[in-house]
Design an enzyme around this catalytic site. Structure first.
Site, mmCIF file in Angstrom:
data_model
loop_
_atom_site.group_PDB
_atom_site.id
_atom_site.type_symbol
_atom_site.label_atom_id
_atom_site.label_comp_id
_atom_site.label_asym_id
_atom_site.label_seq_id
_atom_site.Cartn_x
_atom_site.Cartn_y
_atom_site.Cartn_z
ATOM 1 N N ARG A 209 37.959 -70.801 -59.330
ATOM 2 C CA ARG A 209 39.397 -71.088 -59.383
ATOM 3 C C ARG A 209 40.059 -70.642 -58.077
ATOM 4 O O ARG A 209 40.921 -71.330 -57.538
ATOM 5 C CB ARG A 209 40.034 -70.354 -60.556
ATOM 6 C CG ARG A 209 39.565 -70.852 -61.886
ATOM 7 C CD ARG A 209 40.448 -70.257 -62.976
ATOM 8 N NE ARG A 209 39.887 -70.537 -64.270
ATOM 9 C CZ ARG A 209 39.356 -69.622 -65.078
ATOM 10 N NH1 ARG A 209 39.330 -68.350 -64.729
ATOM 11 N NH2 ARG A 209 38.872 -69.975 -66.231
ATOM 12 N N ASP A 297 35.623 -80.014 -65.169
ATOM 13 C CA ASP A 297 34.983 -78.826 -65.764
ATOM 14 C C ASP A 297 34.782 -79.055 -67.259
ATOM 15 O O ASP A 297 35.446 -78.422 -68.095
ATOM 16 C CB ASP A 297 35.864 -77.584 -65.506
ATOM 17 C CG ASP A 297 35.214 -76.310 -66.042
ATOM 18 O OD1 ASP A 297 33.975 -76.276 -66.177
ATOM 19 O OD2 ASP A 297 35.959 -75.344 -66.335
ATOM 20 N N CYS A 337 28.179 -76.642 -67.202
ATOM 21 C CA CYS A 337 27.827 -75.341 -67.781
ATOM 22 C C CYS A 337 26.703 -75.514 -68.798
ATOM 23 O O CYS A 337 26.499 -74.658 -69.654
ATOM 24 C CB CYS A 337 29.053 -74.676 -68.399
ATOM 25 S SG CYS A 337 29.784 -75.626 -69.725
#
Ligand code: SAH
Length: 393
Positions: A209, A297, A337
């Site tokens: 971030r 994401d 992820c």
């Protein structure tokens, strides 16, 4: 002590200190251990390999606590928890955030145990039979070793089902509000400890971030799968010309909007859109919309290697559309992820996406999970988050 005896030749991964014993590797169980109780793992030759927590319902039938010949008891757990705390203190992220992951399961030698610290509150997940068995001493030790009083339990993750464990949520010790406001890289985020994803916040993206903050100046930013605004707020803080935050969850978008207000960002630079990213990106393509920086994401598409192929199609789809919506000189900041997708596979999916989008692009950064999510060298699965910053030329 009860024993698990492996089939011939199945001791190799344990000899390399990988903590998982799959049901298919087991020849026989001697004794009748309760779920989570400690058993010895022996090779087919009767050689001692590890001491592990027994998980009768899971394909991962046992998870090793230790490969030494030492008792697994309160003192053992104390040493492991102490080591995890020291590692966070010595490799300190405190300056960047007052909230971070304190215990990262297998990677901290405590399989199935997740503990996140939100200022003075701990949020805990007992994700397998082993830590569930040691629930009370683990809880007491955490409070003793941190000097804190409040622990909230979020044992409501899907993986508990695979372990045959019921869902549990609520204050385990102490009490207090179920929301809090944390600081990360000098931005404030309201977190819902009771209903938020995981334990409430995705600490693993902290560094990334900050990276996006540094890239956002004067850009039109599209933050896909924004959750409570982690990347969106950093883009705003970095001087983005505009930010559009997209998520399918109404609750996440409500918090995202609150978080923007909490940090004093003017509403005219920030828009929110509720929708399915797959559809939103298609619609934007049809409308010929374009952006200078796109963050992708998504949630975990492939928890395990067996789902990798279907997941790969999902990643390719959104990244292909991402490249199409990107202006020349624009940046695609893209993540996976999924444990089942390794970095090389992820890179090749992104390469196919660029090719099929007709885009020329270069990787300018490789991104990774932040340091409070360490990776034990004997547990490569701990390295689950990978990201690329791609520059469209
Ligand atoms: N980037 C966030 C974390 C993303 S978590 C951060 O920095 O905090 C993944 C998010 O994707 C969740 O908020 C979930 O609600 C959302 N999501 C899952 N599937 C989606 C879909 N198909 N379309 C839009 N959002 C989705």
């Amino acid at each position: 002590m009860d024993k698990i005896i492996l089939k011939p030749g199945r001791e190799k991964s344990l000899l390399r200190h990988h903590p998982w014993v799959f049901s298919g590797a087991i020849d026989r169980l001697e004794g009748s251990p309760a779920p989570g109780e400690t058993v010895n793992i022996l090779s087919s030759q009767g050689e001692y390999l590890a001491r592990a927590a027994y998980s009768p319902s899971s394909q991962i039938r046992a998870r090793a606590w230790t490969f030494d010949d030492e008792p697994v008891d309160r003192d053992f757990l104390k040493r492991r928890i102490q080591t995890a705390i020291q590692s966070r203190n010595s490799y300190s992220k405190r300056a960047e955030s007052d909230a971070y992951r304190l215990i990262h399961a297998e990677s901290d030698g405590l399989p199935g145990l997740i503990v996140d610290r939100y200022m003075d509150t701990l949020v805990i997940q007992f994700l397998s039979a082993g830590p569930e068995f040691w629930r009370e001493p683990v809880t007491d030790l955490l409070l003793e070793l941190t000097g804190l009083e409040n622990i909230y339990e979020r044992s409501d993750a899907d993986v508990r089902e695979l372990e045959g464990l019921p869902t549990r949520r609520g204050w385990l010790r102490g009490d207090g509000p179920e929301t809090c406001i944390i600081q990360e890289n000098s931005l404030k985020f309201k977190v819902d400890l009771a209903a938020g994803h995981k334990t409430g916040f995705y600490f693993d993206q902290r560094l990334n971030r900050a990276q996006v903050r540094g890239l956002a100046k004067d850009r039109d930013v599209l933050d896909c799968f924004c959750y409570t605004g982690g990347f969106s707020l950093n883009a705003l803080a970095g001087g983005a010309k505009s930010v559009l935050s997209v998520d399918s969850s109404t609750d996440a978008l409500t918090l995202c909007s609150e978080n923007a207000t909490l940090n004093g960002f003017p509403a005219d630079r920030h828009n929110l859109l509720e929708g399915d990213v797959f559809q939103v990106l298609r619609k934007f393509r049809d409308e010929a919309r374009s952006f200078d920086l796109i963050v992708l994401d998504p949630p975990k598409f492939a928890p395990t290697v067996s789902q990798a192929e279907r997941a790969a199609r999902g990643y390719k789809d959104i990244n292909l559309l991402g490249f199409k919506l990107l202006r020349a000189g624009g940046l695609l900041v893209t993540f996976s992820c999924s444990g089942g997708i390794d970095p090389a596979l992820f890179q090749s999916i992104i390469a196919s996406a660029a090719l099929d989008a007709g885009s020329q692009a270069q990787i300018v950064e490789h991104l990774f999970q932040s340091a409070d999510h360490p990776v034990a060298l004997n547990f490569p699965e701990g390295a689950y988050l990978k990201g690329l910053v791609c520059l469209k030329t």
